[in-house]
Design an enzyme around this catalytic site. Structure first.
Site, PDB file in Angstrom:
ATOM      1  N   GLU A   1       0.811  -1.210   0.000  1.00  0.00           N
ATOM      2  CA  GLU A   1       0.000   0.000   0.000  1.00  0.00           C
ATOM      3  C   GLU A   1       0.851   1.271   0.000  1.00  0.00           C
ATOM      4  O   GLU A   1       0.398   2.348   0.373  1.00  0.00           O
ATOM      5  CB  GLU A   1      -0.938  -0.018   1.207  1.00  0.00           C
ATOM      6  CG  GLU A   1      -1.913  -1.193   1.177  1.00  0.00           C
ATOM      7  CD  GLU A   1      -2.789  -1.267   2.409  1.00  0.00           C
ATOM      8  OE1 GLU A   1      -3.746  -0.478   2.501  1.00  0.00           O
ATOM      9  OE2 GLU A   1      -2.514  -2.106   3.280  1.00  0.00           O
TER      10      GLU A   1
ATOM     11  N   ARG B   1     -11.748   3.536  11.245  1.00  0.00           N
ATOM     12  CA  ARG B   1     -12.964   3.388  10.433  1.00  0.00           C
ATOM     13  C   ARG B   1     -13.437   1.958  10.589  1.00  0.00           C
ATOM     14  O   ARG B   1     -12.679   1.020  10.340  1.00  0.00           O
ATOM     15  CB  ARG B   1     -12.678   3.695   8.960  1.00  0.00           C
ATOM     16  CG  ARG B   1     -13.966   3.859   8.117  1.00  0.00           C
ATOM     17  CD  ARG B   1     -13.681   3.754   6.633  1.00  0.00           C
ATOM     18  NE  ARG B   1     -13.321   2.391   6.254  1.00  0.00           N
ATOM     19  CZ  ARG B   1     -12.237   2.080   5.544  1.00  0.00           C
ATOM     20  NH1 ARG B   1     -11.417   2.992   5.115  1.00  0.00           N
ATOM     21  NH2 ARG B   1     -11.979   0.801   5.264  1.00  0.00           N
TER      22      ARG B   1
END
Length: 321
Positions: free
Chosen positions: A13, A259
Site C-alpha cells: 500500500e 474506520r
C-alpha cells in the site's frame, strides 16, 4: 506544532500511503501547523528535507512535536512504526502498538470480537488438519484473505471448493496467516471514529460500486465507487452501526481514529466486518468524508488528531515502564 508526516512504507500500500501523507501535510499546513514530510522507501530507508533521517533512542524525530504516521498495511499500521515512535519518545497520531497489531490481524480481531459476542461474519483460520472441512461448513461463496493486509490485496472469491487451494496459495504469497470468511449478502456500510475513551462516531455511509466486489481497483480508481452519506438506513439500524463501531473501537483499545466497516443484511442484522486504525486519509477518502458530513473539515480533522496525540502522550508518560 511541527508535525512529522510519515508516508510510503514497505507494504503493497506504499503508493496509497504517499497520497494520504501528501494530503495530511496539506491539511496540517492549512490548519496552521508546520508539516515535515518523511518518506519511508520500499527498502525501509527514511528520507526527509533532502537527506536521510537518523533515528536514535529518545532522540526525537527531526525536532517534531508530534508524528502523523499516514502509513497503511504491514510495517506501518501494524504496530511496528508505533513501537519505533514509542522508542523515540515521540507523540504520534493513532492507536498504540497493541491496538494497531490487533486490528491489523483479521484473525486476532475476529477472535476478540467473538469472545465478546459481537455479531460478525463467520470465519475460520487456515490452520490445523481440518481447515478444509471447516471451510465447507461456511457455505459458498467464500472469501479467502491474507490475515494481515489491507486495501483488498490478495483476496479471492471462491465459488467452488475446488478453487480453495489456489485461493489460499495466493493469500499466502502475502501472508502465512490466512483467514476464510463466509459471504455476507448485505449492504456495505462504514462509520468513522474520532477520539479516545469517548470517540465520536460519524453518520454511517454506504459504499456503492458497480464492481463484483469492493476490491483494490474499486477503492482507488476514480469513479470506482460511490459513497452515500448518510446511508439510507432505518434510524434504529444507523444507531446500531454507531453503537457497534464504538464498542469495537473500545474492545480493540483504539485511540485517535479508526474506520469500522459493516454489512447490513437484508433482515436488518448489522455484522461487523473489520476496523482500520489508519484508513485511507486523503480529503476525499471515506474516513474524512464521513466526518465532513458531521461538520468536521479536513484541516480541522488533522488538527484534532494532533491534539489527541499530544494529550495521550501526556497521559501515558506517567505510566512508563
Amino acid at each position: 506544532m511541527r508535525v512529522a508526516v510519515l508516508s510510503g512504507g514497505r507494504s503493497s500500500e506504499h503508493e496509497v500511503s504517499l497520497r494520504s501523507g501528501a494530503a495530511v501535510a496539506a491539511g496540517l499546513r492549512e490548519a496552521g501547523h508546520e508539516a515535515v514530510e518523511v518518506t519511508i522507501d520500499r527498502d525501509g530507508s527514511w528520507r526527509a528535507e533532502g537527506g536521510p533521517v537518523r533515528l536514535e533512542p529518545g532522540g526525537g524525530l527531526l525536532g517534531a512535536d508530534v508524528a502523523f504516521p499516514a502509513l497503511h498495511g504491514p510495517f506501518g499500521e501494524d504496530g511496528s512504526v508505533q513501537g519505533l515512535l514509542e522508542w523515540l519518545d515521540v507523540p504520534y497520531v493513532g492507536s498504540d502498538v497493541l491496538a494497531s497489531a490487533i486490528c491489523m490481524d483479521k484473525l486476532t480481531l475476529k477472535r476478540l470480537l467473538a469472545a465478546h459476542g459481537v455479531p460478525q461474519v463467520e470465519f475460520t483460520a487456515v490452520e490445523g488438519d481440518e481447515w478444509r472441512e471447516r471451510c465447507a461448513q461456511l457455505g459458498l461463496p467464500l472469501w479467502v484473505k491474507p490475515s494481515r493486509l489491507g486495501s483488498s490485496v490478495g483476496i479471492s472469491r471462491v465459488d467452488s471448493l475446488d478453487e480453495l487451494e489456489e485461493a489460499v496459495e495466493l493469500a499466502r504469497r502475502h501472508d502465512p496467516r490466512v483467514i476464510v470468511e463466509a459471504s455476507a449478502h448485505g449492504r456495505e456500510i462504514e462509520c468513522s471514529l474520532l477520539g479516545d475513551e469517548e470517540p465520536l462516531a460519524s453518520p454511517p455511509g454506504e459504499i456503492v460500486t458497480e464492481a463484483e466486489w469492493y476490491d483494490f481497483e474499486a477503492k482507488y480508481t476514480a469513479g470506482g465507487m460511490e459513497l452515500r452519506v448518510p446511508a439510507q438506513l432505518p434510524e434504529e439500524t444507523a444507531a446500531r452501526v454507531r453503537e457497534l463501531a464504538v464498542e469495537v473501537f473500545r474492545l480493540a483499545g483504539c485511540s485517535g481514529l479508526a474506520r469500522c466497516d459493516f454489512f447490513v443484511e437484508p433482515d436488518g442484522r448489522v455484522l461487523v466486518n473489520e476496523i482500520n486504525t489508519m484508513p485511507g486519509f486523503t480529503a476525499t477518502s471515506v474516513y474524512a468524508k464521513l466526518l465532513e458530513a458531521d461538520g468536521i473539515s479536513y484541516p480541522d480533522l488533522c488538527d484534532r488528531l494532533v491534539a489527541l496525540a499530544l494529550a495521550r502522550h501526556r497521559r501515558t508518560r506517567s505510566h512508563r515502564f
